[in-house]
Design an enzyme around this catalytic site. Sequence first.
Site, mmCIF file in Angstrom:
data_model
loop_
_atom_site.group_PDB
_atom_site.id
_atom_site.type_symbol
_atom_site.label_atom_id
_atom_site.label_comp_id
_atom_site.label_asym_id
_atom_site.label_seq_id
_atom_site.Cartn_x
_atom_site.Cartn_y
_atom_site.Cartn_z
ATOM 1 N N GLY A 157 0.839 -1.203 0.000
ATOM 2 C CA GLY A 157 0.000 0.000 0.000
ATOM 3 C C GLY A 157 0.868 1.244 0.000
ATOM 4 O O GLY A 157 1.824 1.323 0.764
ATOM 5 N N ARG A 174 1.211 -5.155 -5.778
ATOM 6 C CA ARG A 174 1.115 -6.347 -4.934
ATOM 7 C C ARG A 174 1.493 -7.514 -5.832
ATOM 8 O O ARG A 174 1.040 -7.599 -6.977
ATOM 9 C CB ARG A 174 -0.305 -6.467 -4.367
ATOM 10 C CG ARG A 174 -0.609 -5.314 -3.399
ATOM 11 C CD ARG A 174 -1.499 -5.713 -2.244
ATOM 12 N NE ARG A 174 -1.215 -4.949 -1.044
ATOM 13 C CZ ARG A 174 -1.825 -3.800 -0.702
ATOM 14 N NH1 ARG A 174 -2.744 -3.284 -1.473
ATOM 15 N NH2 ARG A 174 -1.510 -3.194 0.419
ATOM 16 N N ASP A 218 4.139 -4.267 6.399
ATOM 17 C CA ASP A 218 4.622 -5.537 6.957
ATOM 18 C C ASP A 218 4.738 -6.639 5.908
ATOM 19 O O ASP A 218 5.631 -7.480 5.989
ATOM 20 C CB ASP A 218 3.804 -5.976 8.185
ATOM 21 C CG ASP A 218 2.324 -6.054 7.914
ATOM 22 O OD1 ASP A 218 1.900 -5.685 6.795
ATOM 23 O OD2 ASP A 218 1.586 -6.482 8.807
ATOM 24 N N THR A 265 3.925 3.044 5.626
ATOM 25 C CA THR A 265 2.512 2.662 5.587
ATOM 26 C C THR A 265 1.729 3.647 6.451
ATOM 27 O O THR A 265 2.237 4.088 7.487
ATOM 28 C CB THR A 265 2.278 1.226 6.125
ATOM 29 O OG1 THR A 265 0.871 1.046 6.382
ATOM 30 C CG2 THR A 265 2.998 0.960 7.442
ATOM 31 N N ASP A 278 -0.709 2.857 8.202
ATOM 32 C CA ASP A 278 -1.357 2.125 9.296
ATOM 33 C C ASP A 278 -0.617 2.200 10.635
ATOM 34 O O ASP A 278 -1.194 1.890 11.674
ATOM 35 C CB ASP A 278 -1.527 0.642 8.914
ATOM 36 C CG ASP A 278 -2.348 0.477 7.652
ATOM 37 O OD1 ASP A 278 -3.180 1.359 7.375
ATOM 38 O OD2 ASP A 278 -2.153 -0.518 6.932
ATOM 39 N N ASP A 335 1.563 0.212 11.798
ATOM 40 C CA ASP A 335 1.465 -1.114 12.425
ATOM 41 C C ASP A 335 2.731 -1.945 12.300
ATOM 42 O O ASP A 335 2.691 -3.172 12.366
ATOM 43 C CB ASP A 335 0.286 -1.890 11.795
ATOM 44 C CG ASP A 335 0.459 -2.087 10.304
ATOM 45 O OD1 ASP A 335 1.372 -1.473 9.702
ATOM 46 O OD2 ASP A 335 -0.320 -2.859 9.712
ATOM 47 N N ARG A 378 -6.002 -1.274 8.787
ATOM 48 C CA ARG A 378 -5.967 -2.748 8.754
ATOM 49 C C ARG A 378 -6.271 -3.310 10.143
ATOM 50 O O ARG A 378 -7.283 -2.960 10.727
ATOM 51 C CB ARG A 378 -4.639 -3.248 8.209
ATOM 52 C CG ARG A 378 -4.490 -2.913 6.739
ATOM 53 C CD ARG A 378 -4.046 -4.079 5.951
ATOM 54 N NE ARG A 378 -2.620 -3.949 5.697
ATOM 55 C CZ ARG A 378 -1.948 -4.737 4.879
ATOM 56 N NH1 ARG A 378 -2.551 -5.719 4.261
ATOM 57 N NH2 ARG A 378 -0.667 -4.555 4.685
HETATM 58 P P1 ADP Z 1 2.221 -3.951 2.694
HETATM 59 O O1 ADP Z 1 3.684 -3.979 2.424
HETATM 60 O O2 ADP Z 1 1.649 -2.584 2.567
HETATM 61 O O3 ADP Z 1 1.870 -4.652 4.001
HETATM 62 P P2 ADP Z 1 1.247 -6.306 1.243
HETATM 63 O O4 ADP Z 1 0.888 -7.069 2.453
HETATM 64 O O5 ADP Z 1 0.324 -6.359 0.066
HETATM 65 O O6 ADP Z 1 1.489 -4.761 1.520
HETATM 66 O O7 ADP Z 1 2.678 -6.821 0.742
HETATM 67 C C1 ADP Z 1 3.311 -6.246 -0.381
HETATM 68 C C2 ADP Z 1 4.037 -7.290 -1.163
HETATM 69 O O8 ADP Z 1 5.073 -7.871 -0.352
HETATM 70 C C3 ADP Z 1 3.210 -8.486 -1.604
HETATM 71 O O9 ADP Z 1 2.447 -8.237 -2.753
HETATM 72 C C4 ADP Z 1 4.292 -9.514 -1.876
HETATM 73 O O10 ADP Z 1 4.905 -9.274 -3.131
HETATM 74 C C5 ADP Z 1 5.305 -9.210 -0.780
HETATM 75 N N1 ADP Z 1 5.076 -10.151 0.350
HETATM 76 C C6 ADP Z 1 4.047 -10.167 1.217
HETATM 77 N N2 ADP Z 1 4.132 -11.216 2.074
HETATM 78 C C7 ADP Z 1 5.259 -11.893 1.722
HETATM 79 C C8 ADP Z 1 5.897 -13.075 2.196
HETATM 80 N N3 ADP Z 1 5.392 -13.798 3.206
HETATM 81 N N4 ADP Z 1 7.049 -13.465 1.588
HETATM 82 C C9 ADP Z 1 7.574 -12.764 0.570
HETATM 83 N N5 ADP Z 1 6.999 -11.641 0.061
HETATM 84 C C10 ADP Z 1 5.859 -11.203 0.611
#
Ligand code: ADP
Length: 319
Positions: free
Chosen positions: A11, A72, A103, A125, A127, A129, A171
Site C-alpha cells: 500500500g 502487490r 509488513d 505505511t 497504518d 502497524d 488494517r
Molecule cells: P504492505 O507492504 O503494505 O503490508 P502487502 O501485504 O500487500 O502490503 O505486501 C506487499 C508485497 O510484499 C506483496 O504483494 C508480496 O509481493 C510481498 N510479500 C508479502 N508477504 C510476503 C511473504 N510472506 N514473503 C515474501 N513476500 C511477501
Amino acid sequence: MKRIGVLTSGGDAPGMNAAVRAVTRKAIYHGLEVYGIYHGYQGLMEGDIKRLELGSVGDIIQRGGTTLFSARCPEFKTREGQLQGIEQLKKHGIDALVVIGGDGSYMGAKALTEHGFPCIGVPGTIDNDIPGTEFTIGFDTALNTVIDAIDKIRDTATSHERTYVIEVMGRNAGDIALWAGLSGGAETIMIPEEDHDIEDVVAKLKRGHERGKKHSIIVVAEGVGSGVEIGKKIEEMTSFDTRVTVLGHVQRGGSPTAADRVLASRLGAKAVELLLEGKGGRAVGIEKNELVDYDIIEALGRPHKIDDKMYQLSQELSI
Ligand code: ADP
C-alpha cells in the site's frame, strides 16, 4: 559495496517519495550508484530497473504516492519468485536493497535476507502497524487527513444534531482511529485492540444526549468491523439520526506533512548508513525521537502494540 537498489511496495503512503529521495541522495553523496526498482517486487522479478541520478529524485519530496510505483505481487511469496528477483539484482550488479513498505513488504525483504541478499526495511505505511518503530512514514499525513474530515463532519453534525460514525483505515491496527479520535475530540473510539460492547457505546451516547449534547462522533477502525453495520445498530438501539462516513482511500493520498517528510528523510538516510557499515537484514525505525535498527527477522516476530496510556486518556477525555 558499489550499487544499491530501492523499491516501494504494498500500500502506498505519503512520504514514500521523500524516503526514496533520501536513500538516493545519501547514497550518491557517499559515492554509491543507485537503481530504482519500479512496481515493487513485481518490477524486481521482471527487471524493471533504472539508474537514479540526483535529478531523478528532484521535485518529489512534496508529492504523495510513489514515483517508483507500487504493486502487490503474490508470486514473490514463493521461493522461485524470490530467487528470480535476486537473479535480476545480480544481473544489474546491485549489492543491496532498500525496501520501503508495510509488513507484507518486510516479509519480502526478510525472505531476500534469508537467501543471503542484504536488505534494509524502511517502514512506509499509513497504518502505523510495523514493529520496531513508534511511527511509520505516512501515518502523520493520514492522521491529518482524517482530522480534517472529522472537523468538517462535526460542523454538519452540530447543525443537524446527528450521530456520526466515521470508519477509518488501519488494517488490524487501531492507531489511526485512536490518534485521530483523540485529536478530533470523538465521543467514542472503537479499535481492534480493545473489546467494545455496543450496549456500552449506546449507553454513553444516551448519557451525552441527556446532558444536552447536540451531536456525537464515533470513530471506528476498519479492523473492528463495518462502520455501516455499527451505524445501523446504533440507530436501531437509540433512534438517533445516525450517518456513516467511510473515509477510504482519501486517507492514502495527499502531500506528506512536514513530520512525514522529516521522518522519511531520516529513515531513508539511516538505511543507507547501515548498508555503508556493511549491515544488511535490518529494519529501521524511530523510538523516543532516536533512530533505531533491529534484525528484520526478529522485528517481524514482535507484535505491534497500541499505546495503552493514550487509549486510557481518550476514554477519560470523552466521558
Ligand atoms: P504492505 O507492504 O503494505 O503490508 P502487502 O501485504 O500487500 O502490503 O505486501 C506487499 C508485497 O510484499 C506483496 O504483494 C508480496 O509481493 C510481498 N510479500 C508479502 N508477504 C510476503 C511473504 N510472506 N514473503 C515474501 N513476500 C511477501
